[in-house]
Every structure is written in structure tokens, then in C-alpha cells.
Design an enzyme around this catalytic site. Structure first.
Site, PDB file in Angstrom:
ATOM      1  N   THR A 101       0.862  -1.169   0.000  1.00 36.46           N
ATOM      2  CA  THR A 101       0.000   0.000   0.000  1.00 36.46           C
ATOM      3  C   THR A 101       0.901   1.222   0.000  1.00 36.46           C
ATOM      4  OG1 THR A 101      -1.705   1.203   1.206  1.00 36.46           O
ATOM      5  CG2 THR A 101      -0.283  -0.171   2.545  1.00 36.46           C
ATOM      6  N   GLU A 107      -4.747  -3.427   4.447  1.00 34.43           N
ATOM      7  CA  GLU A 107      -4.354  -4.070   5.712  1.00 34.43           C
ATOM      8  C   GLU A 107      -5.436  -4.984   6.270  1.00 34.43           C
ATOM      9  OE1 GLU A 107      -3.973  -0.952   4.875  1.00 34.43           O
ATOM     10  OE2 GLU A 107      -2.063  -0.126   5.550  1.00 34.43           O
ATOM     11  N   LYS A 164      -7.486  10.170  -2.421  1.00 31.78           N
ATOM     12  CA  LYS A 164      -7.802   8.963  -3.166  1.00 31.78           C
ATOM     13  C   LYS A 164      -8.471   9.325  -4.473  1.00 31.78           C
ATOM     14  CE  LYS A 164      -8.255   4.295  -2.111  1.00 31.78           C
ATOM     15  NZ  LYS A 164      -8.852   3.228  -1.351  1.00 31.78           N
ATOM     16  N   TRP A 217      -4.050   6.001  -4.519  1.00 35.16           N
ATOM     17  CA  TRP A 217      -3.557   6.999  -3.583  1.00 35.16           C
ATOM     18  C   TRP A 217      -2.642   8.034  -4.222  1.00 35.16           C
ATOM     19  CZ3 TRP A 217      -6.287   7.183   0.447  1.00 35.16           C
ATOM     20  CH2 TRP A 217      -6.701   6.037   1.146  1.00 35.16           C
TER      21      TRP A 217
HETATM   22  P1  ADP Z   1      -9.248  -0.294  -0.777  1.00 33.08           P
HETATM   23  O1  ADP Z   1      -8.913  -0.789  -2.083  1.00 33.08           O
HETATM   24  O2  ADP Z   1     -10.165  -1.231  -0.071  1.00 33.08           O
HETATM   25  O3  ADP Z   1      -9.724   1.096  -0.861  1.00 33.08           O
HETATM   26  P2  ADP Z   1      -6.795   0.800   0.348  1.00 33.08           P
HETATM   27  O4  ADP Z   1      -5.892   0.224   1.366  1.00 33.08           O
HETATM   28  O5  ADP Z   1      -6.234   1.269  -0.938  1.00 33.08           O
HETATM   29  O6  ADP Z   1      -7.894  -0.294   0.111  1.00 33.08           O
HETATM   30  O7  ADP Z   1      -7.596   2.020   0.947  1.00 33.08           O
HETATM   31  C1  ADP Z   1      -8.265   1.954   2.171  1.00 33.08           C
HETATM   32  C2  ADP Z   1      -8.827   3.322   2.504  1.00 33.08           C
HETATM   33  O8  ADP Z   1      -9.726   3.735   1.482  1.00 33.08           O
HETATM   34  C3  ADP Z   1      -9.618   3.380   3.766  1.00 33.08           C
HETATM   35  O9  ADP Z   1      -8.800   3.511   4.909  1.00 33.08           O
HETATM   36  C4  ADP Z   1     -10.494   4.609   3.520  1.00 33.08           C
HETATM   37  O10 ADP Z   1      -9.780   5.815   3.762  1.00 33.08           O
HETATM   38  C5  ADP Z   1     -10.774   4.501   2.047  1.00 33.08           C
HETATM   39  N1  ADP Z   1     -12.041   3.772   1.829  1.00 33.08           N
HETATM   40  C6  ADP Z   1     -12.212   2.475   1.503  1.00 33.08           C
HETATM   41  N2  ADP Z   1     -13.521   2.174   1.394  1.00 33.08           N
HETATM   42  C7  ADP Z   1     -14.198   3.299   1.665  1.00 33.08           C
HETATM   43  C8  ADP Z   1     -15.588   3.648   1.739  1.00 33.08           C
HETATM   44  N3  ADP Z   1     -16.541   2.779   1.476  1.00 33.08           N
HETATM   45  N4  ADP Z   1     -15.900   4.919   2.075  1.00 33.08           N
HETATM   46  C9  ADP Z   1     -14.944   5.832   2.327  1.00 33.08           C
HETATM   47  N5  ADP Z   1     -13.635   5.579   2.271  1.00 33.08           N
HETATM   48  C10 ADP Z   1     -13.259   4.333   1.953  1.00 33.08           C
END
Ligand code: ADP
Length: 549
Positions: free
Chosen positions: A185, A328, A437, A442
Site C-alpha cells: 500500500t 491491511e 484517493k 492513492w
Molecule cells: P481499498 O482498495 O479497499 O480502498 P486501500 O488500502 O487502498 O484499500 O484504501 C483503504 C482506505 O480507502 C480506507 O482507509 C479509507 O480511507 C478509504 N475507503 C475504503 N472504502 C471506503 C468507503 N466505502 N468509504 C470511504 N472511504 C473508503
């Protein structure tokens, strides 16, 4: 007294063995980069995964060693998902949007022995050729006759590699806590952090995904969420467990391609980030086409807008499912399971609940704490830092000594700010971590700020994420100029371009007299966000200049 049950470890290949024996006629359909559609059934996947395990052994990949993949969602990537863990190795899914520097870093850090790469991504490896000397092989996911000419020595074609191998292989009886996969990540500043998934976590999360997204064997599943990102939320593994037809979209994630695939394969369930759904909506609006088979759409990775949930429900008759998870947490940490009380309270209450990030999945505990770590009441109003614990939650990062993200009592701090209510509904309200995001990927605001400070006219810089209709968030750069300086946008952008990927470039630059600084000397981004609450990015009504990729 011990239970007197047989003791079978929870291993990734057990999902495949199950699918081979019990779901023999269930198809896996893949849109190939070659342009055609490839079909086979779970027993074919199992047979080829065994050939691949033999091939990995022949290439010299040993137990506990790592193989990298830079690939779209497709059947060959699925074969790697099973073959590597099944022979005691570890798959390392690599995000093709990494910069050259990050790519070289993750390959070296994970100690990849072999990298499997889609032909279109081979130039990324060629660009860092001098840093790949430790690799035993580079394998392109293609037939021999499609192997591109390459400046890299000894590049192999995946199909020739498999063709030379027996399809007999006995999956290893491993400890279920052994590593099966790695995903890095790269949110905040510094080097990407590796999360190492165990067999056990992947199998348990494959089951949790079935429950959390209410999947069933009549579903036809299209994971748009990439397999290089958080195990595609473990959806491909759930398909093997349930025996649902799996449709893998390859590289074409635009609205027209996704819609055509959904219709031709009668897809009932799909999952992706808000950006892909917005692209699908745009396509449907332009063409007047409908979603004739889709019943459920999972939205995750970024907050879903209410209008997106309502469009799914009201215009297309699709049930929206909003879930939350992180690299994570292996896949989902919270799932959109509604309580009977909410359902009986009517449509608007259901929509309110769907706007939440759902409720903790079995095996995950959520808590919200204040600045000093004190518990915050679960009243749906008091917000604080969201922390998580559970069987599929990382306990540390791969080969990294710091444990800043973990509390002394073993909770992982997500960097999200949230509320919990009495029924366990989680609502994310803000983000403490300094990242943006964009389209599910990211952007480090800290790296962007440092890049801006390299410009001679910039005295101070802060980057915040602003809402954007297509990418969910895009960066806004806010600067304080040195006295007497006048903002020269092109010049600042040129400085940034030398230091960050093109799609990281801010959509706008705004000048302020001073940045709000808190007691600890940090820029108070929450105050900046308030200050710019009514500001609209110039790109918010038109396409942003910076395309992802
Ligand atoms: P993912 O692919 O599941 O988004 P990442 O590790 O790249 O995994 O990102 C995780 C982060 O993305 C979370 O800590 C949060 O900040 C944001 N995120 C994931 N799902 C949501 C959601 N449904 N609503 C708002 N933020 C989200």
C-alpha cells in the site's frame, strides 16, 4: 478436552480443489488483452494451476519465496493466485500505476524471484532493467507467438512455460498461517508498505465476502476491482467457494466495455470503486441503454455519494452495496448487512443505512477512540479514530520495524475518522492520514507538498483532496508565496512534473496569506478543508487534464 474433529488447515488451494470437485461446470470467462473472450471451467483452472506450480518449481522458486504479478483481472492471473500459494510460494500483486522508483522498490523489497507481466506492462520493467538483475525469470502472460520483442534478456511466454509441464501436482499441506500473498500500500509518504496475507486470512475473508455481499450460487460475478489491489476484495476466491460464474474484465474498464460484458455474460453482481460506476452511468446516459441482468453493485474504496446509490436503486433497479476495507484488512472490514429494524423503517432509512460504510464483518472488531486513545461513545454522533482488530487484519508490515499504525493493545489504526452507532453502523467522516484517493488510487499529499516546496517562489504548501465527480477526489495545492512573488502556475506545475507522476498533478493552485498551523506545528488540514468548503475545482465540471495511467 480437545474437540475430536479432523484438522484441515484453511489453505488457498482448498478453495480450488473444492471448485474442481463440486463446481465442475462453472465457467470463468475472461476478456483477454488479445481482444477475444476466453472461457473455461474450474477444473481447467485447477489443471493449469498445477502445471504452473510445476513451472514455478522448475524456474527455481522455492517455498516461502515470492513471485510478482503485474496483471489485469484474467484467468492467467487467477492461476497465479492459486499456484504460488499452493506450492508454498507467495504471490505479490503489483499495481501497474506505480512509478518506476516504487516498482523497483517493491520488487526488491519483496525479493521477487520471478515476475509475471502483461505484455503491455513489459516496458515498465524494461525501464528499470538495471534493477532486475536478481530475477530468475520474467514471464509475459501470453502465447509464444505474441511474445513482444524486448530489451530484457530471456523473457519467457507463459503458455510455453505451462505447455512443458505435467498437470499432476499435489498441493502442499502447509500451516494455514503461512504467507500466501503480498500487496503493498503506498498511501502516505515514504516507501510502500507490504501487507502479507496468510492462507487462513484469505480463506476466511472469501467466506466473509459471500456473507457480507449476500452472494449466492445463482450470481454471476464481475469483479472490476483489480486483482492487483487488495486481492480484488477476495471476490475471486468467493467464486470458487460458492461455484458462481466469474467474469474477468481484463484491461477495458470504460463504461461501454463493462456494460457490454455485463449484458453478454448476464452478470448479476459486480464490484468497483465509484469512478468505474460513474463511467458506467455516463455511458448508460449517453446511449439510453439499461442494465438488464445486474442485481447488485458493490461500491468501495472511496465513499459512495448518495446520488450514486440512488441512481443504482431508482434508475436501474440495482441494489447498491457500500462496503469499507483496506489493504491491511485483506478485503472487507465492514459489510452492508442491514438490520431488520432498518429494513422495517422504510426506504429512506434503508438508504441512510446504505450510506454508512456498513457493519463489522465476523472476525473483525471495530472501535472509535479519541486523541488520547479514550473510547468514544457508539452514539452515531461522536467521531474519532477508527481502529480495527481481527483474523484478517495485518499485525505488522513486511520487513518494517516501526509499529506506528498499531496501538500498544494491538489495534490497527486505520487513519480514518469515523462514528459508530448502537447497531454497529460505521460512518467515515474524515481522514486523518494525509492522502488523497483519486479513482481508487492513492496520491500522497506530503510528497506533493515537498515537490511544491522545491519551487523558489513557494514558501509553504498544503495539499487537500477536493470532491470530483469522476475521480472522487483530486488534489488542490494551496501555497503561501515568498514576499513579492506572484504565482506562475506553469512554472510551479513544471517543478511538480519533474518530481511526481502526471496523474498526481494538482487540478488547481490557490494562494493564501498563511496556512492554519496547530499547536504541534502541523498544518491543520481540517481547517483548510473548511476554508475551501465552497471552492470548486475548475476540473469538476469538465474532464481533468491528468488521466490515470
Ligand atoms: P481499498 O482498495 O479497499 O480502498 P486501500 O488500502 O487502498 O484499500 O484504501 C483503504 C482506505 O480507502 C480506507 O482507509 C479509507 O480511507 C478509504 N475507503 C475504503 N472504502 C471506503 C468507503 N466505502 N468509504 C470511504 N472511504 C473508503
Amino acid at each position: 478436552m480437545h474437540g475430536l474433529m479432523q484438522n484441515f488447515p484453511l489453505l488457498v488451494p482448498s478453495l480450488l480443489e473444492h471448485a474442481e470437485q463440486v463446481h465442475g461446470n462453472v465457467e470463468i470467462v475472461s476478456k483477454r488483452l488479445e481482444g477475444d473472450v476466453h472461457r473455461y471451467c474450474f477444473p481447467d483452472l485447477a489443471r493449469r494451476a498445477r502445471q504452473l506450480a510445476n513451472a514455478l518449481q522448475r524456474l527455481g522458486v522455492g517455498e516461502g519465496e515470492v513471485v510478482g504479478t503485474i496483471a489485469w483481472n484474467g484467468y492467467r492471473h487467477m492461476e497465479l493466485y492459486y499456484a504460488a500459494p499452493g506450492m508454498g510460494a507467495v504471490y505479490h500483486t503489483i499495481n501497474p500505476r506505480l512509478s518506476a522508483e516504487q516498482l523497483a522498490y517493491v520488487i526488491a523489497h519483496a525479493e521477487d524471484q520471478v515476475v509475471f507481466v502483461e505484455a503491455m506492462f513489459l516496458p515498465m520493467l524494461e525501464a528499470i532493467a538495471d534493477q532486475l538483475v536478481g530475477l530468475k525469470a520474467i514471464v509475459v502472460l501470453c502465447d509464444e507467438d505474441e511474445l513482444p520483442a524486448s530489451s530484457l534478456p530471456g523473457v519467457l511466454a507463459y503458455e510455453s512455460l505451462l505447455a512443458a509441464e505435467s498437470d499432476q501436482y499435489q498441493w502442499l499441506e502447509l500451516d494455514e498461517n503461512r504467507a500466501a500473498g503480498i500487496c503493498y500500500t503506498s498511501g502516505t509518504t515514504g516507501n510502500p508498505k507490504g501487507v502479507v496475507y496468510s492462507h487462513r486470512a484469505l480463506v476466511l475473508q472469501a467466506m466473509n465476502t459471500v456473507i457480507g455481499l449476500e452472494l449466492n450460487s445463482r450470481d454471476v460475478i464481475l469483479p472490476i476491482v483489480p486483482m492487483f489491489h487488495v486481492n480484488a476484495w477476495t471476490i475471486p476466491f468467493s467464486a470458487a467457494l460458492l461455484g458462481t460464474k466469474l467474469v474477468l474484465p481484463g484491461k477495458d474498464l470504460d463504461g461501454a466495455s463493462i456494460h457490454a460484458l455485463m449484458e453478454s455474460e448476464a452478470v448479476t453482481f459486480s464490484a468497483g470503486v465509484p469512478t468505474v460506476w460513474q463511467m458506467l452511468f455516463d455511458h448508460l446516459e449517453q446511449t439510453g441503454e439499461r442494465l438488464t441482468t445486474l442485481k447488485k453493485a458493490c461500491i468501495g474504496g472511496s465513499a459512495a455519494a448518495r446520488s450514486m446509490l440512488e441512481t443504482f436503486r431508482d434508475r436501474y433497479g440495482v441494489e447498491p452495496l457500500h462496503a469499507w476495507g483496506m489493504t491491511e484488512t485483506t478485503s472487507m472490514g465492514s459489510a452492508p448487512i442491514l438490520t431488520p429494524a432498518v429494513i422495517s423503517a422504510g426506504d429512506e432509512a434503508v438508504m441512510d443505512a446504505k450510506m454508512s460504510q456498513g457493519r463489522a464483518v465476523f472476525g473483525a472488531r471495530l472501535r472509535v477512540v479519541g486523541e488520547a486513545g479514550e473510547p468514544v461513545p457508539a452514539d452515531g454522533a461522536s467521531s474519532g479514530h477508527l481502529q480495527i482488530q481481527g483474523w484478517a487484519v495485518a499485525q505488522e508490515y513486511f520487513k518494517r520495524s516501526g509499529r506506528d499504525e498499531w496501538t500498544d493493545d494491538g489495534w490497527f489504526d486505520t487513519g480514518d475518522i469515523a462514528t459508530l452507532d448502537a447497531e454497529g453502523y460505521l460512518r467515515l467522516t474524515d481522514r486523518a492520514k494525509d492522502v488523497i484517493k483519486s479513482g481508487g488510487e492513492w496520491i500522497s499529499s506530503i510528497d506533493l507538498e515537498n515537490a511544491a516546496l522545491a519551487h523558489p517562489d513557494v514558501a509553504a504548501a498544503a495539499v487537500i483532496g477536493m470532491r470530483h465527480p469522476k475521480w472522487d477526489e483530486r488534489p488542490l495545492l494551496i501555497v503561501v508565496l515568498r514576499s513579492g512573488a506572484v504565482l506562475d502556475r506553469d512554472s510551479v506545475m513544471a517543478t511538480l512534473s519533474e518530481r511526481v507522476a502526471k496523474w498526481w498533478l494538482p487540478d488547481d493552485i490557490q494562494v493564501v496569506d498563511a496556512l492554519p498551523i496547530g499547536a504541534t506545528g502541523k498544518v491543520q488540514k481540517n481547517l483548510l478543508r473548511e476554508q475551501f468548503a465552497d471552492y470548486q475545482l475548475p476540473t469538476a465540471s469538465i474532464q481533468p487534464a491528468a488521466e490515470h495511467g
